[in-house]
Design a protein around this motif. Structure first.
Motif, short mmCIF file in Angstrom:
data_model
loop_
_atom_site.label_atom_id
_atom_site.label_comp_id
_atom_site.label_asym_id
_atom_site.label_seq_id
_atom_site.Cartn_x
_atom_site.Cartn_y
_atom_site.Cartn_z
N ASP A 109 11.18 -6.78 6.07
CA ASP A 109 12.49 -7.00 5.31
C ASP A 109 12.18 -5.81 3.82
O ASP A 109 13.18 -5.01 3.83
N LEU A 110 11.03 -5.80 3.38
CA LEU A 110 10.94 -5.05 1.94
C LEU A 110 10.98 -3.68 2.51
O LEU A 110 11.61 -2.70 1.76
N ILE A 111 10.23 -3.48 3.56
CA ILE A 111 9.88 -2.16 4.13
C ILE A 111 11.57 -1.54 4.38
O ILE A 111 11.69 -0.33 4.11
N GLU A 112 12.23 -2.24 5.16
CA GLU A 112 13.54 -1.70 5.70
C GLU A 112 14.49 -1.71 4.48
O GLU A 112 15.44 -0.79 4.42
N ILE A 113 14.35 -2.55 3.37
CA ILE A 113 15.22 -2.57 2.25
C ILE A 113 15.28 -1.45 1.55
O ILE A 113 15.85 -0.61 0.82
N ARG A 114 13.68 -0.86 1.24
CA ARG A 114 13.45 0.24 0.54
C ARG A 114 13.85 1.43 1.25
O ARG A 114 14.38 2.41 0.52
N ARG A 115 13.97 1.34 2.49
CA ARG A 115 14.25 2.71 3.44
C ARG A 115 15.71 2.77 3.37
O ARG A 115 16.19 3.89 3.18
N SER A 133 10.60 -18.63 5.34
CA SER A 133 9.79 -17.12 5.08
C SER A 133 8.52 -17.39 5.96
O SER A 133 7.72 -18.24 5.86
N LEU A 134 8.07 -16.11 6.25
CA LEU A 134 6.72 -15.95 6.87
C LEU A 134 6.37 -14.68 6.44
O LEU A 134 7.26 -13.85 6.45
N PRO A 135 5.18 -14.35 5.94
CA PRO A 135 4.85 -13.17 5.28
C PRO A 135 5.04 -11.70 5.99
O PRO A 135 5.56 -10.97 5.34
N HIS A 136 4.97 -11.73 7.35
CA HIS A 136 5.24 -10.59 8.06
C HIS A 136 6.70 -10.28 8.09
O HIS A 136 7.33 -9.13 7.97
N LEU A 137 7.48 -11.31 8.13
CA LEU A 137 8.89 -11.20 7.80
C LEU A 137 9.33 -10.46 6.70
O LEU A 137 10.09 -9.59 6.48
N LEU A 138 8.74 -11.24 5.46
CA LEU A 138 9.15 -10.53 4.24
C LEU A 138 8.85 -8.91 3.98
O LEU A 138 9.27 -8.18 3.57
N GLY A 153 3.69 -15.26 1.02
CA GLY A 153 5.01 -14.23 0.83
C GLY A 153 4.95 -13.39 -0.25
O GLY A 153 5.29 -12.30 -0.44
N ILE A 154 4.54 -14.03 -1.49
CA ILE A 154 4.48 -13.24 -2.81
C ILE A 154 3.35 -12.02 -2.56
O ILE A 154 3.71 -11.06 -3.21
N CYS A 155 2.18 -12.53 -1.80
CA CYS A 155 0.93 -11.44 -1.82
C CYS A 155 1.39 -10.38 -0.81
O CYS A 155 1.35 -9.30 -1.37
N ALA A 156 2.47 -10.80 0.30
CA ALA A 156 2.95 -9.85 0.92
C ALA A 156 3.83 -8.90 0.40
O ALA A 156 3.69 -7.55 0.48
N ALA A 157 4.64 -9.26 -0.76
CA ALA A 157 5.51 -8.43 -1.40
C ALA A 157 4.72 -7.49 -2.47
O ALA A 157 4.99 -6.39 -2.58
N LEU A 158 3.63 -8.06 -2.79
CA LEU A 158 2.91 -7.15 -3.95
C LEU A 158 2.29 -6.06 -3.25
O LEU A 158 2.19 -4.82 -3.63
N ARG A 159 1.79 -6.40 -2.06
CA ARG A 159 1.11 -5.39 -1.14
C ARG A 159 2.00 -4.26 -0.50
O ARG A 159 1.62 -3.23 -0.33
N THR A 160 3.39 -4.82 -0.68
CA THR A 160 4.39 -3.55 0.18
C THR A 160 5.01 -3.01 -0.81
O THR A 160 5.25 -1.79 -0.67
N LEU A 161 5.39 -3.48 -2.03
CA LEU A 161 6.06 -2.62 -3.11
C LEU A 161 4.89 -1.80 -3.89
O LEU A 161 3.96 -1.76 -3.78
N GLY A 162 5.25 -0.82 -4.62
CA GLY A 162 4.76 0.15 -5.13
C GLY A 162 4.54 0.35 -6.64
O GLY A 162 5.29 -0.49 -6.99
N PRO A 163 3.96 1.03 -7.22
CA PRO A 163 3.73 1.11 -8.63
C PRO A 163 4.94 1.61 -9.41
O PRO A 163 5.26 1.02 -10.83
N MET A 210 -6.08 -0.25 -5.47
CA MET A 210 -4.43 -0.55 -5.05
C MET A 210 -3.68 -0.42 -6.31
O MET A 210 -3.98 -1.18 -7.30
N SER A 211 -2.72 0.08 -6.14
CA SER A 211 -1.58 0.35 -7.22
C SER A 211 -0.61 -0.81 -6.72
O SER A 211 -0.14 -0.99 -5.96
N TRP A 212 -0.35 -1.68 -7.82
CA TRP A 212 0.46 -2.76 -7.73
C TRP A 212 2.08 -2.50 -8.23
O TRP A 212 2.19 -1.83 -9.46
N PRO A 213 3.07 -3.23 -7.84
CA PRO A 213 4.32 -3.03 -8.77
C PRO A 213 4.21 -3.69 -10.07
O PRO A 213 3.03 -4.40 -10.25
#
Length: 372
Positions: free
Chosen positions: A203-209, A195-200, A231-241, A1-4
């Motif tokens: 949010d990041l998906i919608e912010i990037r959109r 915060s909860l991981p699924h909320l974060l 939450g940090i783990c969720a952000a790492l998995r949601t953001l891209g390289p 997986m590619s990380w930010p």
């Protein structure tokens, strides 16, 4: 997986000590900062130019800057909240690094917490934005960041819906864009641990959109309810390289909010736990985890109680052959005895016991797919 790309900002000198006993000697904090600088951490927030009336622990911040010995390769930054703080920081550069100025709009979206923190309402903060933007542009600033605190909810007002979070970000971004400034960073601060991981992740998906040109993100996660690391783990998995994620945390997870109602229990993501997770995910940190754990133990001696992190107590996952536990390790019960991962048998010498009649001997079944 590619990380930010990950930038980690160590906040223990400000966020951590900012809620601790004001009586911790300056020399102790100087030596601690120098030890922390030797762990491989690349960025350390060393304090803030603030009135000791609000944060008495920062009363001798300037003297700390004069005394400590900076380490090459470490970026030492102050918490800069206004132009006056930026000017003071410039007087201490070096050892401080005064980073490129961005016009920063930041607001606590809990009106109660906003008032408790700075004695100003949300409306009063927003009314100050035009003047702030004009002053920034007069200094030649052309880029900006936005951020919201208490992003997911409040101990005083309850959970906040996503559309409220996004509306508050939109208000900031549209204000800056209308003034001709480019927004390059969005920050989400979980000031009250809602915060909860699924909320974060959502949010990041919608912010990037909505704002696809923004590729820098900043997370400041408090941990009163144990959700900072997930939450940090969720952000790492949601953001891209192509993205950059700045993560704030504190050694031992200490820190807190004086005005959110949780005090020291607010805590933060523990640096040693974050580093352990990043390395395990294949994200190189350059940090010596053993040296970091030694600093946690030193910190605990300074504050006189255990810190909140986990890796400093149980050790990293033993993955190297020389780090695996002895099958005949005595029974371990106390936190002191658990330190055998760094101290060896002396850690449990006074309390360990072995109830087994015979040594536990191999060969042992190994965890491979062929053994299933």
């Amino acid at each position: 997986m590619s990380w930010p790309a990950v930038i980690y900002s160590e906040e223990v000198m400000r966020e951590g000590f900012g809620i601790e006993d004001v009586g911790i000697p300056l020399d102790t904090r100087v030596r601690f900062l120098e030890a922390l600088s030797a762990t491989g951490l690349k960025r350390i927030t060393v304090g803030a130019f603030v009135s000791p009336r609000f944060v008495p622990q920062m009363a001798d911040f300037e003297e700390l800057l004069r005394r400590f010995r900076p380490r090459e390769g470490v970026t030492y930054v102050p918490f800069i909240h206004n132009q006056k703080a930026r000017e003071r920081a410039a007087e201490f550069s070096p050892p401080l690094t005064v980073e490129e100025e961005l016009c920063s709009l930041f607001i606590d979206i809990c009106d109660v917490h906003q008032r408790r923190n700075v004695n100003r309402s949300i409306d009063e903060i927003m009314a100050s934005w035009p003047q702030m933007i004009a002053a920034s542009k007069a200094r030649g600033v052309r880029t900006a960041r936005v951020g919201i605190a208490s992003a997911w909810g409040s101990n005083f007002l309850g959970p906040f819906p996503q559309d409220y979070r996004l509306a508050m970000l939109t208000r900031q971004i549209e204000t800056l864009t209308a003034a001709g400034l480019e927004v390059v960073e969005i920050g989400l601060h979980d000031s009250q641990s809602f915060s909860l991981p699924h909320l974060l992740e959502a949010d990041l998906i919608e912010i990037r959109r909505r704002w696809p040109r923004v590729r820098q993100f900043h997370l400041h996660m408090h941990d009163a309810r144990g959700m900072a690391l997930p939450g940090i783990c969720a952000a790492l998995r949601t953001l891209g390289p192509g993205d950059t994620l700045m993560i704030d945390g504190t050694l031992g997870g200490i820190g807190g909010g004086q005005y959110c109602g949780n005090g020291r229990a607010s805590a933060m993501a523990a640096t040693e736990d974050v580093m352990h997770m990043l390395e395990g995910m294949g994200i190189a940190t350059g940090v010596d985890l053993d040296a970091l754990i030694d600093c946690v133990w030193r910190l605990e001696a300074i504050i006189g109680r255990p810190a909140f992190g986990h890796v400093s107590k149980a050790g990293p996952r033993p993955t190297r052959p020389d780090a695996l536990y002895d099958p005949n390790l005595p029974a371990v019960e106390s936190l002191a005895a658990a330190r055998h991962f760094r101290l060896g048998p002396q850690a449990y010498a006074a309390e360990g016991y072995s109830p087994w009649k015979h040594p536990i001997a191999g060969p042992f079944k190994r965890p491979t797919a062929q053994n299933v």
